[in-house]
Design a protein around this motif. Structure first.
Motif, PDB file in Angstrom:
ATOM      1  N   GLU A 175     -17.979  -8.661 101.879  1.00  0.00           N
ATOM      2  CA  GLU A 175     -19.384  -8.980 102.139  1.00  0.00           C
ATOM      3  C   GLU A 175     -20.119  -9.324 100.840  1.00  0.00           C
ATOM      4  O   GLU A 175     -20.888 -10.288 100.769  1.00  0.00           O
ATOM      5  CB  GLU A 175     -20.081  -7.805 102.854  1.00  0.00           C
ATOM      6  CG  GLU A 175     -19.713  -7.692 104.322  1.00  0.00           C
ATOM      7  CD  GLU A 175     -20.224  -6.420 104.982  1.00  0.00           C
ATOM      8  OE1 GLU A 175     -20.445  -6.450 106.212  1.00  0.00           O
ATOM      9  OE2 GLU A 175     -20.404  -5.387 104.289  1.00  0.00           O
TER      10      GLU A 175
ATOM     11  N   ASP B  65     -24.962  -6.942 104.321  1.00  0.00           N
ATOM     12  CA  ASP B  65     -24.155  -6.193 105.284  1.00  0.00           C
ATOM     13  C   ASP B  65     -24.051  -6.973 106.602  1.00  0.00           C
ATOM     14  O   ASP B  65     -24.681  -6.624 107.600  1.00  0.00           O
ATOM     15  CB  ASP B  65     -24.815  -4.824 105.501  1.00  0.00           C
ATOM     16  CG  ASP B  65     -24.080  -4.007 106.556  1.00  0.00           C
ATOM     17  OD1 ASP B  65     -22.873  -4.254 106.777  1.00  0.00           O
ATOM     18  OD2 ASP B  65     -24.728  -3.118 107.149  1.00  0.00           O
TER      19      ASP B  65
ATOM     20  N   ASN C 193     -21.754  -7.296 108.953  1.00  0.00           N
ATOM     21  CA  ASN C 193     -21.277  -6.649 110.184  1.00  0.00           C
ATOM     22  C   ASN C 193     -22.107  -5.426 110.574  1.00  0.00           C
ATOM     23  O   ASN C 193     -21.741  -4.676 111.481  1.00  0.00           O
ATOM     24  CB  ASN C 193     -19.788  -6.295 110.081  1.00  0.00           C
ATOM     25  CG  ASN C 193     -19.536  -5.170 109.079  1.00  0.00           C
ATOM     26  OD1 ASN C 193     -20.455  -4.705 108.408  1.00  0.00           O
ATOM     27  ND2 ASN C 193     -18.290  -4.726 108.992  1.00  0.00           N
TER      28      ASN C 193
ATOM     29  N   ARG D 223     -22.745  -0.482 105.449  1.00  0.00           N
ATOM     30  CA  ARG D 223     -21.990  -0.349 104.215  1.00  0.00           C
ATOM     31  C   ARG D 223     -21.672  -1.761 103.733  1.00  0.00           C
ATOM     32  O   ARG D 223     -21.368  -2.640 104.553  1.00  0.00           O
ATOM     33  CB  ARG D 223     -20.659   0.381 104.442  1.00  0.00           C
ATOM     34  CG  ARG D 223     -20.774   1.671 105.233  1.00  0.00           C
ATOM     35  CD  ARG D 223     -19.457   2.409 105.261  1.00  0.00           C
ATOM     36  NE  ARG D 223     -18.337   1.537 105.637  1.00  0.00           N
ATOM     37  CZ  ARG D 223     -17.049   1.917 105.551  1.00  0.00           C
ATOM     38  NH1 ARG D 223     -16.749   3.106 105.093  1.00  0.00           N
ATOM     39  NH2 ARG D 223     -16.082   1.091 105.932  1.00  0.00           N
ATOM     40  N   ILE D 224     -21.716  -1.958 102.428  1.00  0.00           N
ATOM     41  CA  ILE D 224     -21.352  -3.270 101.887  1.00  0.00           C
ATOM     42  C   ILE D 224     -19.904  -3.210 101.420  1.00  0.00           C
ATOM     43  O   ILE D 224     -19.543  -2.383 100.575  1.00  0.00           O
ATOM     44  CB  ILE D 224     -22.270  -3.656 100.712  1.00  0.00           C
ATOM     45  CG1 ILE D 224     -23.712  -3.864 101.216  1.00  0.00           C
ATOM     46  CG2 ILE D 224     -21.766  -4.923 100.026  1.00  0.00           C
ATOM     47  CD1 ILE D 224     -24.696  -4.186 100.106  1.00  0.00           C
ATOM     48  N   SER D 225     -19.087  -4.087 101.993  1.00  0.00           N
ATOM     49  CA  SER D 225     -17.682  -4.161 101.582  1.00  0.00           C
ATOM     50  C   SER D 225     -17.544  -5.206 100.467  1.00  0.00           C
ATOM     51  O   SER D 225     -18.467  -5.988 100.221  1.00  0.00           O
ATOM     52  CB  SER D 225     -16.817  -4.575 102.765  1.00  0.00           C
ATOM     53  OG  SER D 225     -17.137  -5.905 103.136  1.00  0.00           O
TER      54      SER D 225
ATOM     55  N   ASP E 282     -22.609  -2.426 109.568  1.00  0.00           N
ATOM     56  CA  ASP E 282     -22.114  -1.048 109.637  1.00  0.00           C
ATOM     57  C   ASP E 282     -22.779  -0.179 108.554  1.00  0.00           C
ATOM     58  O   ASP E 282     -22.348   0.932 108.289  1.00  0.00           O
ATOM     59  CB  ASP E 282     -20.581  -0.988 109.522  1.00  0.00           C
ATOM     60  CG  ASP E 282     -20.077  -1.476 108.181  1.00  0.00           C
ATOM     61  OD1 ASP E 282     -20.895  -2.006 107.384  1.00  0.00           O
ATOM     62  OD2 ASP E 282     -18.866  -1.343 107.919  1.00  0.00           O
TER      63      ASP E 282
HETATM   64 CA   LIG Z   1     -20.731  -3.954 106.153  1.00  0.00          CA
END
Ligand SMILES: [Ca+2]
Ligand SMILES: [Ca+2]
Ligand SMILES: [Ca+2]
Ligand SMILES: [Ca+2]
Length: 362
Positions: A122, A111, A113, A117-119, A115
């Protein structure tokens, strides 16, 4: 040629990891009585071999590569690209608390950035990083193995030298083999060994960059052991897999060819279930990932793209697939709770009590 962007890279779980993996596989085999059954991945026995063989033979299983040399699916692929070489702590459930914490440390590294949450992006970058880690490990390992086959240390190994080592690993007497080869006498080897030897020789030629002198340098030896490190060798590996699975000789794979079972008969319901899962898994892989243009045929080019561990597009697809598997709230991202809940998929190990502990630990 060996790909330079990852020239410093390497691979493969430590022997400890391999050993515990083998134990696990052995357990599965004993439990399910599948010794004669086809399975989507190799048996412990096949993977381990004896020590000498392990050192000089190209491994069947390549970490971070989707198919094994024998065309079986790499069932550990997602864990390999998620954990890299860092599989310690996920090997048994002795300390689930520690494992959960470890998993959450990985989560925060993915993660980028922060936040929480894993995009897909990412995850894609993470997969590329972990793949490079496997490359570095392979290079390390190959260096050690190269020294084992190049005892005089001149940085070059001839096919004949390698052949002697190989036959010795198969139980032949070193002096005898050397003597016979020097005098051009015929060596008596069993049919299976002969077949392996011929395959190895093809591969040796292939790994030998022009001008071909049948002497392999350390770089060439790396691509001999690890085809994933070289475009030419990857093509070679794909050709071999297609050759083994192609039944009508059109040098492409249809779905029936890809999912057809290896030799072995269905003896009982247990066996039938395993066969069903073999077919189901391979069908899914064929239709969703390998056959990129969805025309029902897998060409060599499609298979090569699919198997290329450095392909960014694949990494993104894998990232999306990995997210989809655990994305319970369907927001196309992974939250810590989701990763913990699907810890078995990501780490190979069930980490119980995820829900109760997630807040206190993360
Ligand atoms: Ca993230
Ligand atoms: Ca065919
Ligand atoms: Ca196609
Ligand atoms: Ca989610």
């Amino acid at each position: 040629e060996v790909r330079t962007q990852v020239a410093m890279a390497s691979r493969r779980a430590s022997l400890r990891g391999l050993a515990s993996h083998c134990l696990w596989l052995l357990g599965v085999i004993l439990l399910m009585d599948v010794s004669a059954r086809p399975a989507n991945h190799s048996s412990a026995r096949e993977r381990a071999g004896n020590r000498e063989e392990r050192e000089i033979l190209p491994p069947d299983h390549l970490n971070g590569v989707k198919l094994e040399m024998d065309g079986h699916l790499n069932k550990d692929f997602h864990q390999e690209v998620f954990l890299g070489k860092d599989t310690d702590g996920f090997e048994e459930d002795a300390e689930p608390r520690r494992s959960r914490r470890k998993l959450m440390v990985i989560f925060s590294k993915v993660d980028v950035n922060t936040d929480r949450r894993i995009s897909a992006k990412e995850m894609q970058h993470w997969i590329m990083e972990k793949t490079a880690e496997h490359f570095r490990e392979a290079i390390e390992e190959s260096r050690v193995h190269f020294h084992a086959v190049d005892p005089d240390g001149d940085g070059r190994v001839s096919w004949d030298e390698y052949k002697v080592k190989f036959l010795v690993s198969k139980g032949h007497n070193e002096k005898e083999v050397e003597e016979k080869m020097k005098n051009g006498e015929e060596l008596k080897v069993d049919e299976e060994t002969q077949e392996v030897l011929e395959n190895l020789k093809d591969r040796w030629y292939q790994a030998d960059n022009p001008p071909s002198d049948l002497l392999l340098t350390e770089d060439e030896f790396l691509s001999f052991l690890h085809p994933e490190h070289s475009r030419g060798m990857l093509k070679f590996m794909v050709k071999e897999i297609v050759r083994d699975l192609d039944q009508d000789g059109d040098k492409q794979l249809s779905l029936p060819e890809f999912i057809s079972l290896p030799a072995g008969t269905v003896e009982n319901q247990q066996g039938q279930d395993i066969d069903d899962s073999w077919v189901r898994d391979r069908k899914k892989e064929f239709e969703e990932l390998i056959d990129a243009n969805h025309d029902g045929i897998v060409t060599m080019a499609e298979l090569e793209d699919y198997m290329d561990p450095m392909n960014e597009y694949n990494a993104l697809n894998e990232a999306k697939q990995m997210i989809a598997i655990a994305d319970e709230n369907q927001n196309h991202h992974l939250e810590p709770e989701e990763v913990l809940k699907y810890s078995e998929f990501f780490t190979g190990s069930k980490l119980m009590d995820y829900a109760r502990n997630v807040h206190e630990e993360f």
